[in-house]
Design a protein around this motif. Structure first.
Motif, PDB file in Angstrom:
ATOM      1  N   SER A 184     -69.478  60.310 -75.946  1.00 14.91           N
ATOM      2  CA  SER A 184     -68.268  61.039 -76.326  1.00 14.91           C
ATOM      3  C   SER A 184     -67.608  60.398 -77.538  1.00 14.91           C
ATOM      4  CB  SER A 184     -67.269  61.065 -75.163  1.00 14.91           C
ATOM      5  OG  SER A 184     -66.713  59.776 -74.970  1.00 14.91           O
ATOM      6  N   ALA A 185     -66.787  61.170 -78.227  1.00 12.00           N
ATOM      7  CA  ALA A 185     -66.071  60.658 -79.399  1.00 12.00           C
ATOM      8  C   ALA A 185     -65.178  59.491 -78.992  1.00 12.00           C
ATOM      9  CB  ALA A 185     -65.255  61.771 -80.051  1.00 12.00           C
ATOM     10  N   ASP A 186     -64.483  59.618 -77.860  1.00 13.67           N
ATOM     11  CA  ASP A 186     -63.601  58.538 -77.405  1.00 13.67           C
ATOM     12  C   ASP A 186     -64.382  57.256 -77.118  1.00 13.67           C
ATOM     13  OD1 ASP A 186     -61.430  60.191 -77.645  1.00 13.67           O
ATOM     14  OD2 ASP A 186     -61.050  60.393 -75.489  1.00 13.67           O
ATOM     15  N   GLU A 187     -65.532  57.392 -76.457  1.00 10.47           N
ATOM     16  CA  GLU A 187     -66.341  56.216 -76.150  1.00 10.47           C
ATOM     17  C   GLU A 187     -66.876  55.576 -77.435  1.00 10.47           C
ATOM     18  OE1 GLU A 187     -68.038  53.130 -74.239  1.00 10.47           O
ATOM     19  OE2 GLU A 187     -66.593  54.555 -73.414  1.00 10.47           O
ATOM     20  N   ALA A 188     -67.303  56.391 -78.390  1.00 18.22           N
ATOM     21  CA  ALA A 188     -67.789  55.856 -79.667  1.00 18.22           C
ATOM     22  C   ALA A 188     -66.662  55.135 -80.408  1.00 18.22           C
ATOM     23  CB  ALA A 188     -68.365  56.985 -80.525  1.00 18.22           C
ATOM     24  N   GLN A 205     -66.148  51.749 -78.709  1.00 16.91           N
ATOM     25  CA  GLN A 205     -67.224  50.822 -79.069  1.00 16.91           C
ATOM     26  C   GLN A 205     -67.081  50.347 -80.507  1.00 16.91           C
ATOM     27  OE1 GLN A 205     -71.199  52.195 -78.069  1.00 16.91           O
ATOM     28  NE2 GLN A 205     -70.453  53.088 -76.164  1.00 16.91           N
ATOM     29  N   TYR A 206     -66.672  51.252 -81.402  1.00 19.32           N
ATOM     30  CA  TYR A 206     -66.474  50.906 -82.809  1.00 19.32           C
ATOM     31  C   TYR A 206     -65.382  49.856 -82.933  1.00 19.32           C
ATOM     32  CZ  TYR A 206     -65.905  51.542 -87.862  1.00 19.32           C
ATOM     33  OH  TYR A 206     -65.844  51.343 -89.223  1.00 19.32           O
ATOM     34  N   VAL A 207     -64.238  50.109 -82.294  1.00 19.38           N
ATOM     35  CA  VAL A 207     -63.109  49.170 -82.354  1.00 19.38           C
ATOM     36  C   VAL A 207     -63.527  47.818 -81.800  1.00 19.38           C
ATOM     37  CG1 VAL A 207     -60.804  48.678 -81.428  1.00 19.38           C
ATOM     38  CG2 VAL A 207     -61.333  50.966 -82.300  1.00 19.38           C
ATOM     39  N   ALA A 208     -64.237  47.810 -80.660  1.00 18.83           N
ATOM     40  CA  ALA A 208     -64.679  46.556 -80.046  1.00 18.83           C
ATOM     41  C   ALA A 208     -65.645  45.805 -80.959  1.00 18.83           C
ATOM     42  CB  ALA A 208     -65.336  46.838 -78.696  1.00 18.83           C
ATOM     43  N   MET A 255     -54.667  58.694 -76.119  1.00 14.40           N
ATOM     44  CA  MET A 255     -55.550  59.262 -77.134  1.00 14.40           C
ATOM     45  C   MET A 255     -55.071  58.908 -78.536  1.00 14.40           C
ATOM     46  SD  MET A 255     -58.181  61.217 -77.764  1.00 14.40           S
ATOM     47  CE  MET A 255     -58.807  62.370 -78.937  1.00 14.40           C
ATOM     48  N   ALA A 256     -53.731  59.035 -78.755  1.00 14.45           N
ATOM     49  CA  ALA A 256     -53.180  58.716 -80.077  1.00 14.45           C
ATOM     50  C   ALA A 256     -53.358  57.233 -80.379  1.00 14.45           C
ATOM     51  CB  ALA A 256     -51.718  59.122 -80.151  1.00 14.45           C
ATOM     52  N   ASP A 257     -53.217  56.400 -79.339  1.00 11.81           N
ATOM     53  CA  ASP A 257     -53.416  54.960 -79.521  1.00 11.81           C
ATOM     54  C   ASP A 257     -54.853  54.654 -79.925  1.00 11.81           C
ATOM     55  OD1 ASP A 257     -50.917  53.944 -79.144  1.00 11.81           O
ATOM     56  OD2 ASP A 257     -51.253  53.264 -77.092  1.00 11.81           O
ATOM     57  N   LEU A 258     -55.795  55.310 -79.270  1.00 11.37           N
ATOM     58  CA  LEU A 258     -57.210  55.108 -79.577  1.00 11.37           C
ATOM     59  C   LEU A 258     -57.510  55.548 -81.005  1.00 11.37           C
ATOM     60  CD1 LEU A 258     -60.059  54.305 -78.796  1.00 11.37           C
ATOM     61  CD2 LEU A 258     -60.343  56.570 -77.769  1.00 11.37           C
ATOM     62  N   LYS A 259     -56.994  56.684 -81.385  1.00  8.84           N
ATOM     63  CA  LYS A 259     -57.221  57.207 -82.738  1.00  8.84           C
ATOM     64  C   LYS A 259     -56.664  56.249 -83.783  1.00  8.84           C
ATOM     65  CE  LYS A 259     -58.163  60.761 -85.555  1.00  8.84           C
ATOM     66  NZ  LYS A 259     -59.486  60.878 -86.087  1.00  8.84           N
ATOM     67  N   SER A 260     -55.456  55.723 -83.563  1.00 10.52           N
ATOM     68  CA  SER A 260     -54.869  54.801 -84.542  1.00 10.52           C
ATOM     69  C   SER A 260     -55.614  53.466 -84.551  1.00 10.52           C
ATOM     70  CB  SER A 260     -53.374  54.602 -84.289  1.00 10.52           C
ATOM     71  OG  SER A 260     -53.154  54.007 -83.040  1.00 10.52           O
ATOM     72  N   SER A 261     -56.070  53.006 -83.373  1.00  9.25           N
ATOM     73  CA  SER A 261     -56.878  51.773 -83.322  1.00  9.25           C
ATOM     74  C   SER A 261     -58.185  51.962 -84.070  1.00  9.25           C
ATOM     75  CB  SER A 261     -57.173  51.388 -81.872  1.00  9.25           C
ATOM     76  OG  SER A 261     -56.017  51.051 -81.187  1.00  9.25           O
ATOM     77  N   PHE A 262     -58.779  53.136 -83.906  1.00  4.53           N
ATOM     78  CA  PHE A 262     -60.035  53.451 -84.590  1.00  4.53           C
ATOM     79  C   PHE A 262     -59.819  53.464 -86.106  1.00  4.53           C
ATOM     80  CE2 PHE A 262     -62.877  56.784 -86.351  1.00  4.53           C
ATOM     81  CZ  PHE A 262     -64.094  56.153 -86.147  1.00  4.53           C
TER      82      PHE A 262
END
Length: 122
Positions: free
Chosen positions: A68-72, A75-78, A1-8
């Motif tokens: 979901s926030a995680d999925e969004a 998708q944003y990062v991609a 989760m922290a990795d996703l947040k920092s990538s975002f």
């Protein structure tokens, strides 16, 4: 989760430094994914007819309802990574343009709608 947040967060910063401004449809997609990732489902009334930009933004965000926030965030990062790749590679950009032109040719044909003059009048 922290990795996703920092990538975002990194992707958000990178979205502001892209070498070229994306087209309006892509900007709406970026906006909608950001809003869905940070605010969840759209709420409130749809903007009125006279607020075309607000209405387009609301509609784009509304299409992501239930994501979901995680999925969004994913998708944003991609999307930002894809844009960086496209804009960094002239060959890839030319390939996309070529594909779009081929699709237009297939859809509309090559029939000329103007007369081409071969002789000049003096």
């Amino acid at each position: 989760m922290a990795d996703l947040k920092s990538s975002f967060e990194k992707a958000v910063a990178e979205s502001k430094t892209l070498p070229e401004k994306p087209d309006n449809a892509t900007l709406l997609q970026i906006y909608a994914l950001y809003k869905q990732a940070t605010g969840g489902d759209v709420d409130g009334k749809r903007p009125g007819f006279t607020d075309m930009v607000g209405r387009a933004k609301w509609d784009a965000w509304s299409e992501l309802k239930g994501t979901s926030a995680d999925e969004a965030m994913k998708q944003y990062v991609a999307l930002i990574e894809d844009l960086k790749g496209i804009l960094a590679s002239e060959q890839r950009l030319l390939g996309i343009i070529k594909d779009e032109l081929a699709a237009l040719l297939e859809e509309y044909g090559d029939e000329r709608r103007t007369e081409i003059l071969t002789e000049t009048s003096e």
